[in-house]
Design a protein around this motif. Structure first.
Motif, PDB file in Angstrom:
ATOM      1  N   GLU A 170     -44.011   3.385  16.916  1.00  0.00           N
ATOM      2  CA  GLU A 170     -44.974   3.742  15.870  1.00  0.00           C
ATOM      3  C   GLU A 170     -44.392   4.782  14.919  1.00  0.00           C
ATOM      4  O   GLU A 170     -44.699   4.796  13.715  1.00  0.00           O
ATOM      5  N   ALA A 171     -43.526   5.650  15.447  1.00  0.00           N
ATOM      6  CA  ALA A 171     -42.937   6.715  14.630  1.00  0.00           C
ATOM      7  C   ALA A 171     -41.620   6.287  13.985  1.00  0.00           C
ATOM      8  O   ALA A 171     -40.991   7.078  13.272  1.00  0.00           O
ATOM      9  N   GLY A 172     -41.205   5.043  14.243  1.00  0.00           N
ATOM     10  CA  GLY A 172     -39.959   4.565  13.662  1.00  0.00           C
ATOM     11  C   GLY A 172     -38.720   5.041  14.403  1.00  0.00           C
ATOM     12  O   GLY A 172     -37.611   5.026  13.855  1.00  0.00           O
ATOM     13  N   LEU A 173     -38.888   5.470  15.640  1.00  0.00           N
ATOM     14  CA  LEU A 173     -37.764   5.933  16.457  1.00  0.00           C
ATOM     15  C   LEU A 173     -37.314   4.832  17.411  1.00  0.00           C
ATOM     16  O   LEU A 173     -38.095   3.955  17.788  1.00  0.00           O
ATOM     17  N   ASP A 174     -36.065   4.891  17.804  1.00  0.00           N
ATOM     18  CA  ASP A 174     -35.504   3.884  18.699  1.00  0.00           C
ATOM     19  C   ASP A 174     -35.777   4.271  20.152  1.00  0.00           C
ATOM     20  O   ASP A 174     -35.243   5.279  20.632  1.00  0.00           O
ATOM     21  N   PRO A 175     -36.573   3.491  20.882  1.00  0.00           N
ATOM     22  CA  PRO A 175     -36.878   3.814  22.280  1.00  0.00           C
ATOM     23  C   PRO A 175     -35.650   3.803  23.178  1.00  0.00           C
ATOM     24  O   PRO A 175     -35.666   4.378  24.263  1.00  0.00           O
ATOM     25  N   GLU A 176     -34.580   3.133  22.715  1.00  0.00           N
ATOM     26  CA  GLU A 176     -33.343   3.082  23.499  1.00  0.00           C
ATOM     27  C   GLU A 176     -32.523   4.355  23.330  1.00  0.00           C
ATOM     28  O   GLU A 176     -31.500   4.529  23.999  1.00  0.00           O
ATOM     29  N   LYS A 177     -32.984   5.242  22.440  1.00  0.00           N
ATOM     30  CA  LYS A 177     -32.279   6.510  22.221  1.00  0.00           C
ATOM     31  C   LYS A 177     -33.259   7.674  22.389  1.00  0.00           C
ATOM     32  O   LYS A 177     -33.622   8.352  21.428  1.00  0.00           O
ATOM     33  N   PRO A 178     -33.743   7.907  23.615  1.00  0.00           N
ATOM     34  CA  PRO A 178     -34.709   8.985  23.857  1.00  0.00           C
ATOM     35  C   PRO A 178     -34.071  10.360  23.653  1.00  0.00           C
ATOM     36  O   PRO A 178     -32.839  10.492  23.653  1.00  0.00           O
ATOM     37  N   ALA A 179     -34.911  11.353  23.499  1.00  0.00           N
ATOM     38  CA  ALA A 179     -34.418  12.722  23.323  1.00  0.00           C
ATOM     39  C   ALA A 179     -33.664  13.168  24.573  1.00  0.00           C
ATOM     40  O   ALA A 179     -34.154  13.025  25.689  1.00  0.00           O
ATOM     41  N   LYS A 190     -41.353  16.551  15.514  1.00  0.00           N
ATOM     42  CA  LYS A 190     -41.741  16.663  14.104  1.00  0.00           C
ATOM     43  C   LYS A 190     -42.000  15.283  13.501  1.00  0.00           C
ATOM     44  O   LYS A 190     -42.991  15.077  12.786  1.00  0.00           O
ATOM     45  N   ILE A 191     -41.113  14.337  13.795  1.00  0.00           N
ATOM     46  CA  ILE A 191     -41.251  12.977  13.249  1.00  0.00           C
ATOM     47  C   ILE A 191     -42.503  12.302  13.806  1.00  0.00           C
ATOM     48  O   ILE A 191     -43.283  11.683  13.068  1.00  0.00           O
TER      49      ILE A 191
END
Length: 435
Positions: A170-179, A190-191
């Motif tokens: 939903e935030a446009g982040l890649d789930p395969e690259k978690p924090a 923030k994103i």
């Protein structure tokens, strides 16, 4: 000359009588210890206490006890399970009244309190070098106080980050690259807040977690001999500034400071938080929020520049008051051997401290149909080599923990600057450590 010979003869006779008497007493003692009136071998009874394992693990524990007694017919195990809330008080009372059990399951914090009183058997002396090598090095070394190892490690856990992949998308982040780091966690938060209105990171500051975060960020808690605070450094200040910024910019929930870890899981299950350290909650998520569980992807613990990851340890101790130290240690080693630990870990999401058990495919191979619970287990086991007990046993631990929490709370609430709060924490710690 005759008097001299007579004196020597008397000394010899007295010596023979004394030796004979001692031998007779020893023989009687051996007979009393090992045989009853009918000549049968007597049983040594070991009192074993655990912490809130009944009824869930009754069958398992009783099975381990039965196996041990079959192998050691001269030893009987008397098992008592104590509610978690009562165990610390109960064992302290028992030690104070000289009625301590022979074997007890304790966490490092309370075990260290008994070690401070010199109330526990030194496992460096009681356990052979060969047996010591059978345990994860970090787990064995986690329980040292003044160069004394006072426990045998039982089961472990490491932090694994749970990520809601749906919120990432939903935030446009890649789930395969978690924090993976604190800085990435802040950036992602923030994103996610901007794109979805939800929270990204939920770093609980409950219990000892403030201290753990500081160590991961590079701060040393005390000097080498534990007599003075050592965290009033750029690294310690960075930790205070980091959480103050997240809190004041509303990038983490207010409950991170005011609540406890139950708030964390509640918000994650409600789909309001993208990621948090909550691997021990994975079964609860599966049961209570199956849709969230379906979108949960585990990843390694969030860390700082140090690369450190935390390890939690549950231990087995043997109080010095025992009259059966050899038998007690023997049972403790049997309870924590690889075979028994592997069986235990298949009943609940914990990790074994036995190296051989960790080599089982259960902890190394995910399989095609692996669920989040399986991936959590394998991720947790895979980072054990680099995990450690970040907050070692310390005297007056509860006071130290509360002083640090109070100080960082003032900074996060805007009642003091991070540096002022850090100064206050340092002063409080030095006063506590000087006791």
């Amino acid at each position: 000359m005759k008097k001299k010979h007579l004196l020597l003869a008397m000394i010899l006779i007295i010596t023979m009588i004394f030796v004979s008497a001692c031998g007779s007493d020893d023989a009687k003692k051996d007979s009393k210890d090992n045989k009853d009136s009918k000549g049968k071998t007597e049983q040594t009874t070991i009192e074993f206490w655990t912490m809130q394992l009944k009824p869930t693990f009754t069958e398992y524990i009783e099975g381990v006890i039965a196996d041990f007694e079959n192998e050691n017919p001269d030893i009987k195990i008397d098992w008592l399970d104590v509610p978690a809330a009562d165990l610390d008080k109960k064992i302290l009372t028992a030690v104070s009244s000289n009625t301590a059990p022979d074997v007890v399951n304790l966490n490092p914090t309370f075990a260290s309190k008994l070690a401070e009183l010199d109330a526990l058997v030194n496992m460096e002396e009681a356990v052979s070098d060969e047996d010591k090598q059978k345990y994860v090095k970090g787990a064995w070394e986690a329980n040292r106080l003044q160069d004394v190892t006072f426990v045998i490690p039982w089961y472990l856990s490491t932090e694994v980050t749970l990520n809601n992949t749906k919120i990432y998308e939903e935030a446009g982040l890649d789930p395969e690259k978690p924090a993976k780091t604190y800085e990435e966690a802040k950036e992602y938060s923030k994103i996610i807040k901007e794109k979805t209105g939800k929270y990204g990171y939920f770093p609980s500051l409950d219990l000892s977690l403030v201290l753990q975060h500081m160590v991961v960020m590079g701060a040393e808690l005390t000097n080498e001999d534990g007599t003075k605070a050592a965290f009033n450094t750029p690294e310690g200040l960075k930790a205070f500034e980091y959480f103050t910024e997240l809190y004041q910019e509303d990038l983490i929930p207010k409950e991170a400071l005011s609540g406890d870890q139950r708030n964390t899981i509640d918000m994650y299950q409600a789909g309001q938080v993208a990621f948090f350290a909550g691997s021990h909650f994975i079964s609860q998520i599966k049961e209570n929020a199956p849709e969230i569980y379906e979108h949960t992807k585990p990843s390694e613990a969030i860390t700082g520049d140090t690369g450190k990851k935390t390890m939690s340890v549950q231990n087995i101790v043997v109080p010095k008051q025992t009259d059966n130290e050899e038998a007690a240690v023997k049972f403790a080693l049997f309870l924590t051997n690889a075979e028994n630990q592997l069986a235990f870990t298949k009943l609940t999401p914990i990790l074994p401290s036995a190296v051989e058990a960790l080599e089982d495919p259960y902890f190394t191979e995910a399989g095609e149909d692996a669920e989040p619970t399986d991936l959590v287990r394998i991720t947790a086991a895979g980072q054990l080599d680099e995990a450690e007990l970040l907050v070692p046993p310390m005297e007056n631990y509860d006071e130290l923990k509360e002083a640090m929490f109070d100080a960082i709370s003032e900074a996060m609430l805007g009642e003091a600057t991070p540096q002022e709060a850090l100064d206050k924490a340092e002063k409080a710690w030095n006063e506590i450590l000087a006791k």
